[in-house]
Design an enzyme around this catalytic site. Structure first.
Site, PDB file in Angstrom:
ATOM      1  N   LYS A   1       0.837  -1.195   0.000  1.00 41.26           N
ATOM      2  CA  LYS A   1       0.000   0.000   0.000  1.00 41.26           C
ATOM      3  C   LYS A   1       0.870   1.243   0.000  1.00 41.26           C
ATOM      4  O   LYS A   1       1.886   1.308   0.702  1.00 41.26           O
ATOM      5  CB  LYS A   1      -0.894  -0.017   1.245  1.00 41.26           C
ATOM      6  CG  LYS A   1      -1.900   1.120   1.341  1.00 41.26           C
ATOM      7  CD  LYS A   1      -2.754   0.938   2.597  1.00 41.26           C
ATOM      8  CE  LYS A   1      -3.844   1.989   2.708  1.00 41.26           C
ATOM      9  NZ  LYS A   1      -4.712   1.752   3.899  1.00 41.26           N
TER      10      LYS A   1
ATOM     11  N   SER B   1      -9.328   1.694   3.249  1.00 41.22           N
ATOM     12  CA  SER B   1      -8.545   2.446   2.288  1.00 41.22           C
ATOM     13  C   SER B   1      -7.496   1.599   1.567  1.00 41.22           C
ATOM     14  O   SER B   1      -6.814   2.080   0.663  1.00 41.22           O
ATOM     15  CB  SER B   1      -7.851   3.615   2.983  1.00 41.22           C
ATOM     16  OG  SER B   1      -6.969   3.150   3.998  1.00 41.22           O
TER      17      SER B   1
ATOM     18  N   SER C   1      -9.700  -0.607   7.397  1.00 44.57           N
ATOM     19  CA  SER C   1      -9.170  -0.479   6.038  1.00 44.57           C
ATOM     20  C   SER C   1      -8.502  -1.721   5.473  1.00 44.57           C
ATOM     21  O   SER C   1      -8.182  -1.766   4.291  1.00 44.57           O
ATOM     22  CB  SER C   1      -8.201   0.703   5.965  1.00 44.57           C
ATOM     23  OG  SER C   1      -8.901   1.924   6.061  1.00 44.57           O
TER      24      SER C   1
END
Length: 398
Positions: free
Chosen positions: A34, A111, A135
């Site tokens: 990420k 996210s 997330s």
């Protein structure tokens, strides 16, 4: 990136060499990261054009990524995130939205949207994400994956863009239990609170009531399937006032998010995307009294959950209220769903206890996850138990 990206999960940075061990417990596995975690040779954009413009190329790699590389995982790219990691939808107004490989007409969740899509789309075997308010857990449920929010502080977040530090954790995704457990064994040392072979099981009846009726029925049937092998869970009511937990989480997250990003937002006034803009506006207004009330609620809930689980208990609950919302849903509908989901997701955040979501069922052709929460420090044994639970409970789809 030197391969096709049909699910739009990777940030299109120019390739830079990232070394990994030739042999190790994760040898042969590919790794996506990420874009909150620093990787040497790459910028860190945090889903924000402003952060990306200010980033520069990093000269060091975040410790958790380094540990995976040392264990033999091979880096294949950095993945998209919601703007400043402050969303559960996986929709970035500046860089676009990854596609959910398991349900293309539905959102990925966020996210850690790109990380989920990379694993669900078989472009990576494992992917690192972060989890503040869900997330990792939300997209894992939406994509039919294993996902974990570890005990708070168990794994390093050094050289990672923060959102709310007292709630932030790293986590990861995998498609199958064997790979999921390999990562746990590579990252975690011995548990401080190792679960027994047959932990005491609790089912959070009030949390199941937060799911839509159809999802509740499906997940309760899943729990029934596991009883012959793993035992009958005891029904419990976890929260006397679920709204109080929800607001405690919102106040703590908001105050800390503004402390992390507020000065940058006020100085540069970057255009923030829908939802993100409103959440930061709320964050700015959190008062000292609200933050103090949130902390008091957090402390009392953590003590209550600790008494319930002890050193040998596992709590069963839905990961999300339902399958992923449709991409076509209005922003107001997504926000309503997010607020409902936070009443489930805030429990691990407030307590700091580990939560694993496992892929066990489908509804309307989309994945639906079930979660297990264990005592703080039980992460490695919780993963092992979750893998066993998934095998015993999964509704097999032909």
């Amino acid at each position: 990136m030197t391969f096709d990206d049909p699910f739009r999960c990777f940030v299109p940075y120019p390739d830079a060499p990232v070394k990994h061990a030739v042999a190790g417990p994760l040898s042969g596995l590919t790794l996506a990261v990420k874009d909150l975690f620093d990787v040497k040779g790459y910028p860190t954009g945090a889903g924000s054009p402003l952060v990306l413009a200010q980033s520069g190329i990093k000269d060091k790699t975040a410790p958790i990524v380094k540990d995976l590389l040392k264990a033999g995982a091979r880096f294949v790219g950095k993945t998209h995130t919601d703007e400043l990691a402050f969303s559960l939808n996986g929709q970035n107004a500046h860089f676009g939205s990854p596609i959910n490989p398991a349900a293309p007409e539905r959102i990925t969740g966020g996210s850690s949207c790109g990380s989920m899509a990379a694993v669900a789309g078989r472009l990576a075997d494992i992917a690192i994400g972060s989890d503040t308010g869900g997330s990792v857990r939300a997209p894992a449920s939406y994509g039919g994956l294993f996902g974990i929010r570890p005990s708070h502080g168990r794994l390093s977040l050094k050289r990672t863009w923060p959102l709310a530090p007292s709630l932030d954790t790293p986590g990861w995704f995998a498609r199958d239990g064997e790979v999921f457990a390999r990562v746990a064994n590579a990252l975690f040392g011995p548990d401080k609170a190792e679960l027994p072979e047959t932990p005491r099981l609790f089912i959070a009846d009030d949390m199941f009531a937060q799911a839509v009726p159809e999802a509740e029925t499906i997940l309760r049937n899943v729990v029934q399937r596991a009883i012959p092998e793993l035992g009958q869970p005891e029904g419990v009511k976890l929260a006397r006032d679920l709204d109080a937990l929800y607001w405690a989480f919102r106040w703590i997250q908001g105050r800390e998010a503004w402390a992390s990003d507020g000065a940058m937002i006020e100085r540069f006034a970057p255009p923030l995307g829908p939802g993100v803009k409103e959440r930061f506006a709320f964050s700015k207004t959190v008062t000292d009294a609200e933050y103090a009330k949130g902390e008091a609620t957090r402390k009392s809930f953590r003590a209550k959950l600790s008494r319930l689980l002890g050193q040998d208990g596992v709590l069963i609950l839905p990961t999300m209220p339902d399958v992923a919302p449709l991409i076509a849903a209005k922003e107001s509908e997504l926000e309503d769903f997010r607020n409902r989901a936070l009443r489930l997701l805030c429990l691990a955040g407030l307590s700091g206890f580990p939560q694993v979501t496992i892929p066990v069922a489908q509804r309307e052709g989309a994945p639906l996850g079930l979660s297990l929460i264990g005592p703080k420090g039980s992460d490695r044994s919780l993963v092992a138990f979750a893998v066993r639970y998934e095998r015993a409970a999964r509704i097999r789809i032909a």
